[in-house]
Write an enzyme that holds these catalytic residues in place. Sequence first.
Site, PDB file in Angstrom:
ATOM      1  N   GLN A 126       0.814  -1.221   0.000  1.00  0.00           N
ATOM      2  CA  GLN A 126       0.000   0.000   0.000  1.00  0.00           C
ATOM      3  C   GLN A 126       0.845   1.267   0.000  1.00  0.00           C
ATOM      4  O   GLN A 126       0.303   2.369  -0.037  1.00  0.00           O
ATOM      5  CB  GLN A 126      -0.921   0.022   1.232  1.00  0.00           C
ATOM      6  CG  GLN A 126      -1.950  -1.074   1.252  1.00  0.00           C
ATOM      7  CD  GLN A 126      -2.966  -0.950   0.118  1.00  0.00           C
ATOM      8  OE1 GLN A 126      -3.183   0.119  -0.451  1.00  0.00           O
ATOM      9  NE2 GLN A 126      -3.589  -2.063  -0.217  1.00  0.00           N
ATOM     10  N   CYS A 150      -8.898  -8.303   4.632  1.00  0.00           N
ATOM     11  CA  CYS A 150      -7.782  -9.246   4.859  1.00  0.00           C
ATOM     12  C   CYS A 150      -6.920  -8.805   6.036  1.00  0.00           C
ATOM     13  O   CYS A 150      -5.689  -8.974   6.022  1.00  0.00           O
ATOM     14  CB  CYS A 150      -6.910  -9.432   3.622  1.00  0.00           C
ATOM     15  SG  CYS A 150      -7.775 -10.233   2.282  1.00  0.00           S
TER      16      CYS A 150
HETATM   17  N1  PMP Z   1      -0.157  -6.403   2.052  1.00  0.00           N
HETATM   18  C1  PMP Z   1      -1.002  -5.378   2.002  1.00  0.00           C
HETATM   19  C2  PMP Z   1      -0.835  -4.254   2.977  1.00  0.00           C
HETATM   20  C3  PMP Z   1      -2.027  -5.370   1.064  1.00  0.00           C
HETATM   21  O1  PMP Z   1      -2.883  -4.344   1.013  1.00  0.00           O
HETATM   22  C4  PMP Z   1      -2.155  -6.448   0.154  1.00  0.00           C
HETATM   23  C5  PMP Z   1      -3.274  -6.487  -0.873  1.00  0.00           C
HETATM   24  N2  PMP Z   1      -4.528  -6.171  -0.375  1.00  0.00           N
HETATM   25  C6  PMP Z   1      -1.240  -7.489   0.237  1.00  0.00           C
HETATM   26  C7  PMP Z   1      -0.247  -7.432   1.191  1.00  0.00           C
HETATM   27  C8  PMP Z   1      -1.309  -8.662  -0.688  1.00  0.00           C
HETATM   28  O2  PMP Z   1      -1.059  -8.236  -1.987  1.00  0.00           O
HETATM   29  P1  PMP Z   1      -1.292  -9.243  -3.213  1.00  0.00           P
HETATM   30  O3  PMP Z   1      -2.651  -9.808  -3.039  1.00  0.00           O
HETATM   31  O4  PMP Z   1      -1.166  -8.364  -4.419  1.00  0.00           O
HETATM   32  O5  PMP Z   1      -0.225 -10.285  -3.115  1.00  0.00           O
END
Ligand code: PMP
Length: 421
Positions: free
Chosen positions: A218, A379
């Site tokens: 982010q 998440c």
């Molecule tokens: N870390 C953070 C802070 C996130 O916002 C995200 C995606 N929402 C992720 C990790 C995981 O990223 P990705 O799904 O693109 O691997």
Amino acid sequence: MSARVDVSRSIAPQAAGYDVAAVRAAFPILTRQVHGKPLTYLDSAASAQRPQCVIDAVNDYETRHHANVHRGVHALSQEATDLFEGARDTVRQFLNARSTREIVFVRGTTEAINLVAQSYGRPRLQPGDEILITGLEHHANIVPWQMLREQTGAKLVVAPIDRTGNVSIDAIDARLSDRTRLVAVTHVSNALGTVLPIRDIVRAAHARRVPVLVDGAQAVPHEDVDVQALGCDFYAFSSHKVYGPTGVGVLYGREELLTEMPPWQGGGDMILAVTFDKTTYNSLPYKFEAGTPNISGVVGLAAALRYVEALGRPQIRSHEHQLLDYATQRLLTIPGLTIIGTAPVKAAVISFTIDGIHPHDLGTILDAEGVAIRTGHHCAMPVMDFFELPATARASFGCYSDRSDVDRLLAALAAAQKVFA
Ligand code: PMP
């Protein structure tokens, strides 16, 4: 903290010299209608939209240059390899890494963190060793460490968040111990927008010779990320959060550490020589890139990073900060609205709840108005647990977001409140 403010008097003018209308015009999807209404895209933290130059770069690659990289002597393979390796140097410059050997292409932030857990953590960690994370982490920076805990007997130590959604450097410092083997922290919280003081965290960890992994998913779209200035040992990010394609991301790792780490996955491209008795691994960064990579994704990522550089990272940042202030102040005028996450330093994310309306219902009603926000636990279930909430609504901004987006969000929220009145 819900409070009423006089919006008309306290809002700063929009960033001077930043032509947000021109930026919007570069993103074709923003001209779309959704349910007969103009699209108001406030979900960039989940995935940002792509400018035309990224779409064109991918299209040009697919139309004119595609072949497999590294292995071919023919013209197309060499062109594809040049584009792929050129993109690696674009990423190196963007992060200010010392060498392209420190830039590993992966599927995204999630895969980058898993790589570090399995390749850096697994061979080193002993029962009782500690991995220090924070209460703000995305599941991608929790679960790989829990899996490593199962594999090694190591412990997960969590530096807690406070009521504003901040993690103080003291909370982290106090949990560094003689058993800490790695600190893994987010740079910017996806759930709340909190920006963590990475330089201070690195300083505290390095004082105890503990390496630091930063989840930059982010941060890369919003902050000026310079891995040498931050001093971190690993930095992970995903292309799709920074206006590039999905399915590709980057692990930056300090060369000394990557050199010592064993490969994570085996296969083609990560080898120099293979017999049935023995394999000699390739040099960095190829040692960590088994199999055919996402070539068009990497090409698109490089185009996205060049686009961000051309707009200017300080300019994007200042535009988004003014928008964040504007949105925060306007949202606080809504009765019953509470902003979750009021840390002193925030990036372009606002999580909120509205009394009497479940976030999922809110999301559905807003969608009917063409307003795309995210609702749920983002998440980051431990963050929701901390605030004793099942979910929040989250509006997040990108370089193309403007006040009309915020105004339409406000109008849609008012419509939702009427439905539930
Ligand atoms: N870390 C953070 C802070 C996130 O916002 C995200 C995606 N929402 C992720 C990790 C995981 O990223 P990705 O799904 O693109 O691997």
